[in-house]
Design an enzyme around this catalytic site. Structure first.
Site, PDB file in Angstrom:
ATOM      1  N   TRP A  70       0.833  -1.201   0.000  1.00  0.00           N
ATOM      2  CA  TRP A  70       0.000   0.000   0.000  1.00  0.00           C
ATOM      3  C   TRP A  70       0.868   1.251   0.000  1.00  0.00           C
ATOM      4  O   TRP A  70       2.042   1.197   0.338  1.00  0.00           O
ATOM      5  CB  TRP A  70      -1.040  -0.007   1.129  1.00  0.00           C
ATOM      6  CG  TRP A  70      -0.530  -0.130   2.552  1.00  0.00           C
ATOM      7  CD1 TRP A  70       0.616  -0.725   2.983  1.00  0.00           C
ATOM      8  CD2 TRP A  70      -1.188   0.356   3.718  1.00  0.00           C
ATOM      9  NE1 TRP A  70       0.715  -0.653   4.353  1.00  0.00           N
ATOM     10  CE2 TRP A  70      -0.378   0.007   4.827  1.00  0.00           C
ATOM     11  CE3 TRP A  70      -2.378   1.038   3.954  1.00  0.00           C
ATOM     12  CZ2 TRP A  70      -0.724   0.331   6.147  1.00  0.00           C
ATOM     13  CZ3 TRP A  70      -2.723   1.353   5.255  1.00  0.00           C
ATOM     14  CH2 TRP A  70      -1.893   1.003   6.342  1.00  0.00           C
ATOM     15  N   HIS A  75     -13.699  27.200  -4.671  1.00  0.00           N
ATOM     16  CA  HIS A  75     -12.354  27.354  -5.258  1.00  0.00           C
ATOM     17  C   HIS A  75     -12.071  28.805  -5.638  1.00  0.00           C
ATOM     18  O   HIS A  75     -10.934  29.246  -5.598  1.00  0.00           O
ATOM     19  CB  HIS A  75     -12.247  26.447  -6.489  1.00  0.00           C
ATOM     20  CG  HIS A  75     -10.951  26.543  -7.233  1.00  0.00           C
ATOM     21  ND1 HIS A  75      -9.716  26.601  -6.615  1.00  0.00           N
ATOM     22  CD2 HIS A  75     -10.690  26.584  -8.572  1.00  0.00           C
ATOM     23  CE1 HIS A  75      -8.763  26.664  -7.539  1.00  0.00           C
ATOM     24  NE2 HIS A  75      -9.313  26.673  -8.723  1.00  0.00           N
ATOM     25  N   ASP A  88     -13.675  21.179  -9.874  1.00  0.00           N
ATOM     26  CA  ASP A  88     -13.599  22.480  -9.199  1.00  0.00           C
ATOM     27  C   ASP A  88     -14.919  22.747  -8.485  1.00  0.00           C
ATOM     28  O   ASP A  88     -15.978  22.783  -9.125  1.00  0.00           O
ATOM     29  CB  ASP A  88     -13.412  23.618 -10.216  1.00  0.00           C
ATOM     30  CG  ASP A  88     -12.005  23.708 -10.796  1.00  0.00           C
ATOM     31  OD1 ASP A  88     -11.099  23.015 -10.321  1.00  0.00           O
ATOM     32  OD2 ASP A  88     -11.843  24.520 -11.740  1.00  0.00           O
TER      33      ASP A  88
HETATM   34 MN    MN Z   1      -9.040  23.338 -10.728  1.00  0.00          MN
END
Ligand code: MN
Length: 257
Positions: free
Chosen positions: A61, A79, A75
C-alpha cells in the site's frame, strides 16, 4: 424490467458503453504552473508504506501525495473568490454528480490557433444544429488538447508571454454561467480557462462566472472524441474532502449505441 435492471443489462451487453474521460494519475501527470509570487500545487506521487516486506509482509500500500487540482479534477464553487460562500467539494449533492452531457467540438479551430476562444455565436450555431443546452447538464468543450497531455511542456504550451491553450471568451463564459441551464463546464486543458486568461477582464472568467454561479468545473478530460454531440450521461466522482476546493475525480460517460 426496472430501469436499473435495463441499465446494467445494457452495460453488460455493450449497448451502453462506459467511457473513461479520466487521465491516469502519475508523477508525469501535467499540473498547473503559476508565475511568482503565487503558490503552486505539487506533482502527484506515491509514497510506499510496504510492499510484501518487513514493513508489511502480506500487503502492498501507498500514501498518495496530490493537490486537489491535480490531473482530471473537479472544481467546487468555493475554489474561486466569487464562490467563496458556496459549496466546498464535500457539500456537492450526489444527484448533481450525474447528469446529461453535450460535446462542443472546436478541435479544428484550436489546431490552427492555440489561443482560440469560444464565443456566444459558436454556441448558438451548435444549439441550432443540436438543440438547447441540457438542464442540469455539462458542456464538454472539446479542443483536441488531450493529445498533448502526455507532456507537461506541450500541455501548458508556455512561451515568454505565458501559456497558450484554448478557452472561452469572458462574454461567452458569463453567458454560459448566467443564462443557460448548465451545471458545469468540462475541458481537456489544465484548467477551465484559456492559457492567456490571466490577462482577460475579468481574469479567469470561466472560474469567476461558473463557480460564482454555484456551478462546477471538470478539467483534463480525455476521450471526448468518443462521445456523441448529445445524449451521453456524465458521472463525476470527486472525493468528499471536507472543506476542499476540489478533488481529483474519476469521470465516466455512458453512451448508448
Ligand atoms: Mn481546478
Amino acid at each position: 424490467m426496472s430501469l436499473l435492471t435495463q441499465l446494467v443489462t445494457a452495460v453488460a451487453d455493450g449497448s451502453i458503453e462506459v467511457i473513461d474521460l479520466t487521465a491516469p494519475l502519475s508523477e508525469t501527470t501535467p499540473i498547473l504552473q503559476l508565475p511568482p509570487p503565487f503558490g503552486n500545487t505539487v506533482t502527484f506521487s506515491l509514497r510506499e508504506i510496504s510492499r510484501y516486506d518487513d514493513r508489511g509482509p502480506a500487503w502492498y500500500w501507498n500514501d498518495i501525495v496530490t493537490g486537489e487540482h491535480t490531473g482530471t479534477h473537479f472544481d467546487a464553487p468555493v475554489h474561486w473568490i466569487t464562490g467563496r460562500d458556496g459549496e466546498d467539494v464535500s457539500q456537492v449533492a450526489p444527484r448533481r454528480l450525474v447528469g446529461p452531457a453535450v460535446v462542443l467540438d472546436v478541435a479544428a479551430h484550436a489546431a490552427a490557433d492555440p489561443d482560440f476562444l469560444l464565443e456566444i455565436e459558436h454556441v448558438r450555431e451548435w444549439t441550432k444544429a443540436h438543440g438547447p443546452l441540457p438542464e442540469g447538464g455539462w458542456l464538454l468543450y472539446r479542443t483536441g488538447w488531450d493529445s498533448r497531455s502526455g507532456d507537461q511542456a506541450e500541455f501548458l504550451n508556455a512561451d515568454e508571454t505565458g501559456p497558450h491553450s484554448p478557452g472561452i471568451s469572458p462574454e461567452c463564459a458569463h453567458w454560459l454561467a448566467e443564462e443557460t441551464p448548465l451545471i458545469g463546464l468540462g475541458v481537456e486543458t489544465v484548467g477551465t480557462d484559456a492559457g492567456a486568461a490571466h490577462s482577460f477582464d475579468p481574469p479567469f472568467p470561466c472560474h469567476s462566472f461558473f463557480l460564482g454561479a454555484g456551478k462546477y468545473g471538470l478539467t483534463q478530460l480525455r476521450n471526448l472524441d468518443r462521445l456523441p454531440a448529445t445524449g451521453a450521461v456524465l458521472v463525476a466522482s470527486p472525493l468528499p474532502i471536507v472543506g476542499g476546493s476540489g478533488s481529483p475525480a474519476r469521470v465516466l460517460a455512458l453512451v448508448e449505441h
